[in-house]
Enzyme design. Structure first.
Site: not given
Length: 204
Positions: A82-84
């Protein structure tokens, strides 16, 4: 734990799940839906945004590249990454590494709406990649200098995209949230669960 499959309590065999992230927040979020990865293997990639790269494209690219980097060394496993990204307009705010950087982020976010883009990639045992993107709108109150100083003193901003963590003291400074709370924390659980179930992985 090694190998490509794990026997569950009922005797069923499932593919090992590897979390391509060192974030303890993502581990905690996965636990909320009954998921405990078999291994944690952070991806070590260049996270520099491309010139004029749009925030949503950057988030999706980072999640995909992290998953692919780990998939190459863990064939036959499920790879979850994931990446935010915190975006003020088309501007990608950094993961604050210094107090000055965090202060600059909070100055930008004070009294205005911004987007939090949380991308998820799952690569299955056959190497097929699936992707999801959650977009949330967060609105900060207009921050008084004393509020910024107090938040900076807490140290919660360290390493956080946009210089804040919604699961901590910043929750008291956020006037409104439209979208996924878990996505703002770091992993959108609705999208993550959908990807896991589509791959046949059991989860709550």
């Amino acid at each position: 734990m090694t190998g490509a499959a794990t026997a569950g309590l009922s005797g069923d065999i499932r593919t090992q799940l590897v979390l391509a992230s060192a974030s303890p927040r993502r581990l905690d979020l996965l636990a909320q839906i009954g998921v405990v990865p078999d291994a944690v293997d952070p991806a070590d990639i260049d996270e520099t945004p491309g010139k004029a790269e749009q925030p949503h494209l950057y988030a999706a690219r980072m999640a995909a590249e992290k998953a692919q980097a780990v998939a190459t060394r863990r064939p036959g496993c499920l790879i979850l990454s994931g990446d935010t990204v915190v975006a003020a307009g088309r501007r990608i705010l950094p993961k604050a590494e210094s107090e000055a950087e965090a202060r600059a982020c909070l100055d930008v976010l004070s009294g205005r709406r911004h987007r939090v883009l949380s991308a998820v990639t799952l690569i299955d045992a056959k190497g097929q990649a699936r992707h999801k993107l959650s977009t949330s709108i967060v609105t900060f109150k207009r921050l008084h200098p004393d509020e910024i100083a107090a938040y900076l003193a807490s140290g919660e901003w360290q390493g956080k995209a946009g210089g804040y963590a919604i699961q901590g003291l910043a929750a008291g400074l956020i006037r409104a949230l439209q979208g996924s709370h878990s996505g703002v924390v770091g992993l959108p659980l609705y999208e993550t669960r959908a990807l896991l179930r589509a791959s046949g992985y059991p989860c709550g």
